[in-house]
Design a protein around this motif. Structure first.
Motif, PDB file in Angstrom:
ATOM      1  N   ASP A   1       0.854  -1.190   0.000  1.00 23.91           N
ATOM      2  CA  ASP A   1       0.000   0.000   0.000  1.00 23.91           C
ATOM      3  C   ASP A   1       0.889   1.239   0.000  1.00 23.91           C
ATOM      4  OD1 ASP A   1      -1.946   1.884   0.241  1.00 23.91           O
ATOM      5  OD2 ASP A   1      -2.471   1.430   2.324  1.00 23.91           O
ATOM      6  N   LEU A   2       1.044   1.854  -1.173  1.00 23.06           N
ATOM      7  CA  LEU A   2       1.878   3.047  -1.336  1.00 23.06           C
ATOM      8  C   LEU A   2       0.979   4.264  -1.513  1.00 23.06           C
ATOM      9  CD1 LEU A   2       4.599   4.495  -1.838  1.00 23.06           C
ATOM     10  CD2 LEU A   2       4.387   3.840  -4.261  1.00 23.06           C
TER      11      LEU A   2
ATOM     12  N   VAL B   1       3.729   1.704   2.675  1.00 22.96           N
ATOM     13  CA  VAL B   1       4.684   2.813   2.651  1.00 22.96           C
ATOM     14  C   VAL B   1       3.875   4.097   2.582  1.00 22.96           C
ATOM     15  CG1 VAL B   1       6.548   3.942   1.409  1.00 22.96           C
ATOM     16  CG2 VAL B   1       6.476   1.442   1.504  1.00 22.96           C
ATOM     17  N   ASP B   2       4.005   4.931   3.609  1.00 24.47           N
ATOM     18  CA  ASP B   2       3.232   6.171   3.708  1.00 24.47           C
ATOM     19  C   ASP B   2       4.165   7.366   3.588  1.00 24.47           C
ATOM     20  OD1 ASP B   2       0.796   4.860   4.130  1.00 24.47           O
ATOM     21  OD2 ASP B   2       1.217   4.644   6.270  1.00 24.47           O
ATOM     22  N   LEU B   3       3.751   8.333   2.794  1.00 25.73           N
ATOM     23  CA  LEU B   3       4.504   9.574   2.625  1.00 25.73           C
ATOM     24  C   LEU B   3       3.742  10.717   3.274  1.00 25.73           C
ATOM     25  CD1 LEU B   3       5.424   7.726   0.098  1.00 25.73           C
ATOM     26  CD2 LEU B   3       6.225   9.892  -0.875  1.00 25.73           C
TER      27      LEU B   3
ATOM     28  N   LEU C   1      10.821   1.738   9.397  1.00 25.69           N
ATOM     29  CA  LEU C   1      11.795   2.831   9.400  1.00 25.69           C
ATOM     30  C   LEU C   1      11.091   4.117   9.001  1.00 25.69           C
ATOM     31  CD1 LEU C   1      14.837   3.698   9.560  1.00 25.69           C
ATOM     32  CD2 LEU C   1      14.899   3.367   7.082  1.00 25.69           C
ATOM     33  N   ARG C   2      11.399   5.197   9.716  1.00 25.75           N
ATOM     34  CA  ARG C   2      10.855   6.504   9.389  1.00 25.75           C
ATOM     35  C   ARG C   2      12.016   7.417   9.014  1.00 25.75           C
ATOM     36  NH1 ARG C   2       8.728   8.171  14.111  1.00 25.75           N
ATOM     37  NH2 ARG C   2       6.688   7.246  13.685  1.00 25.75           N
TER      38      ARG C   2
ATOM     39  N   LEU D   1      14.582   7.430  -1.586  1.00 21.43           N
ATOM     40  CA  LEU D   1      13.975   7.080  -0.303  1.00 21.43           C
ATOM     41  C   LEU D   1      12.736   6.201  -0.498  1.00 21.43           C
ATOM     42  CD1 LEU D   1      14.284  10.482   1.614  1.00 21.43           C
ATOM     43  CD2 LEU D   1      15.628   8.410   1.965  1.00 21.43           C
ATOM     44  N   VAL D   2      11.904   6.542  -1.478  1.00 15.96           N
ATOM     45  CA  VAL D   2      10.686   5.745  -1.704  1.00 15.96           C
ATOM     46  C   VAL D   2      11.046   4.354  -2.220  1.00 15.96           C
ATOM     47  CG1 VAL D   2       8.512   5.631  -2.953  1.00 15.96           C
ATOM     48  CG2 VAL D   2       9.320   7.828  -2.084  1.00 15.96           C
TER      49      VAL D   2
END
Length: 434
Positions: free
Chosen positions: A308-309, A347-349, A423-424, A333-334
């Protein structure tokens, strides 16, 4: 052995001050003591001069001077008489003497009047010694107060004298890892200038060596990219040829190795460009638009692994910088987050503005980074104690270079919680004016 120069200097000066104070205090004490004794002798002589012409015909204490001096005038008459002490005093010559009177040591002054009568002016030796000692001690008080003041002033002067060296060390500690510019010599103390000159010479040699290394890496990557690309094309052409399954497996392994080598060469070139100098291009960069474009490009790769991006929060924020470099940093980074996130993860931005800074935050649900490796993840070719995947360990190093050139900061931290890990990565860049 004491290693601190300041400590050595302070201990040495302290020893000199204390020794000088002790010697000076001893001499001052002796001088003041002798002066006090002579002053008391002068008092006896003055009283004797007064008694020579005064009509005193009986022994009595002298008043009008220090009450603790205990000075007395003893009439001895024209011939020896009275007690044995009086008779012994009468036999002494005119002048000052040390004697015993009534069983106590005294300082005595003998005088003879014109009419042949004699008298003595006496003062107990114990009293004289006590008075002289008190006066001498009072003389030492300024010296005793001066010594601690000198020690404090010495410590203050030493601290101020070494302050340029401490400032130099602070400036070196605060400088970036890749900043090897010359240290300023103008205004530095003359004692530090040879030291600074030697350091600047060493930094100059390091710059030359690092420039040679960067050119070698860039040239080697550039020269290798062409044959590797040709080999990749030949391997792709072989894919359409009928071949046994075993041969096709080996061809797939060859193609995978070619892709990894090509990716490594591209990252080496990017790292060399970032190390050479910051990009001269500076424009207004809309971070939200760049991030949306990158997420759109990587959605198929994430969907193939059921990851889930997407965005947790996205605001219109902008910075001043090189668009291509910033795009490369966010993409690295992504891609890194997607690569280390297991199938079915997320993966949340986050793109937002906070305290005058533009913030890019990327959080995944992968295994995170071992705590002992967090401080080193941005070093070139560092892949941790247990490397995994096909990466070369250059992606995060390139991100760090780009963020540093944009006068920003990047923070790597593990996400811990109930039944989750990850990881953040938080990148902060100075926000452009609205």
């Amino acid at each position: 052995m004491m290693r601190s120069l300041r400590g050595r200097l302070f201990v040495g000066l302290t020893a000199i001050i204390l020794l000088t104070g002790a010697v000076g205090g001893a001499l001052a004490y002796r001088w003041a003591y002798s002066e006090a004794i002579e002053t008391q002798d002068s008092v006896l002589i003055q009283i004797g001069s007064f008694a020579m012409s005064a009509s005193i015909r009986q022994s009595r204490p002298v008043t009008g001077i220090d009450a603790e001096a205990e000075v007395a005038v003893v009439e001895l008459g024209e011939a020896p008489r009275g007690s044995a002490d009086d008779q012994r005093l009468w036999g002494l010559k005119d002048g000052l003497h040390n004697d015993v009177y009534h069983g106590q040591p005294v300082r005595v002054l003998l005088r003879t009047r014109p009419d042949a009568s004699r008298f003595a002016v006496t003062q107990r030796t114990e009293i004289r010694t006590e008075i002289a000692g008190d006066m001498a001690v009072r003389t030492l008080l300024p010296i005793a107060a001066l010594v601690p003041c000198l020690l404090l002033m010495t410590a203050f002067v030493i601290a101020r004298s070494f302050r340029p060296m401490l400032h130099l060390a602070g400036d070196l500690d605060a400088s970036r890892v890749d900043d090897i510019g010359e240290l300023p010599v103008t205004g530095a103390p003359s004692e530090l200038q040879p030291f600074l000159g030697s350091i600047n010479g060493l930094l100059g040699r390091m710059r030359v060596m690092m420039d040679q290394q960067r050119r070698f890496i860039a040239d080697a990557a550039h020269e290798l990219r062409t044959p590797v690309t040709a080999l990749s094309l030949q391997a792709e052409n072989l894919a359409s040829v009928d071949m046994p399954a075993e041969t096709r497996d080996r061809l797939d392994a060859l193609k995978s190795g070619m892709r990894r080598t090509k990716h490594l060469l591209e990252q080496l070139l990017a790292l060399a460009r970032q190390d050479a100098a910051p990009s001269p291009v500076s424009a207004r960069v809309e971070l939200d638009k760049i991030a949306k474009g990158i997420v759109s490009d990587l959605l198929p790769e994430a969907a193939a692994r059921n990851i889930d991006l997407g965005f947790a929060v996205v605001e219109a924020v902008a910075v001043n910088g090189d668009p291509l470099s910033l795009m490369s940093a966010i993409r690295n980074l992504v891609e890194n987050a997607i690569k280390f996130t297991p199938n079915g993860g997320a993966v949340d931005l986050g793109i937002y503005r906070e305290d005058g800074m533009s913030v890019i935050q990327i959080e995944d649900t992968g295994p995170g980074i071992p705590p002992q490796d967090l401080a080193r993840v941005s070093e070139p070719f560092f892949r941790g104690g247990e490397p995994s995947g096909e990466g070369a360990g250059l992606g995060l190093s390139i991100v760090k270079r780009i963020v540093d050139h944009a006068t920003g900061s990047v923070l790597f931290e593990n996400v811990a919680g109930a039944g989750r890990s990850g990881l953040r990565v938080t990148v902060r860049l100075p926000a452009a004016d609205r």
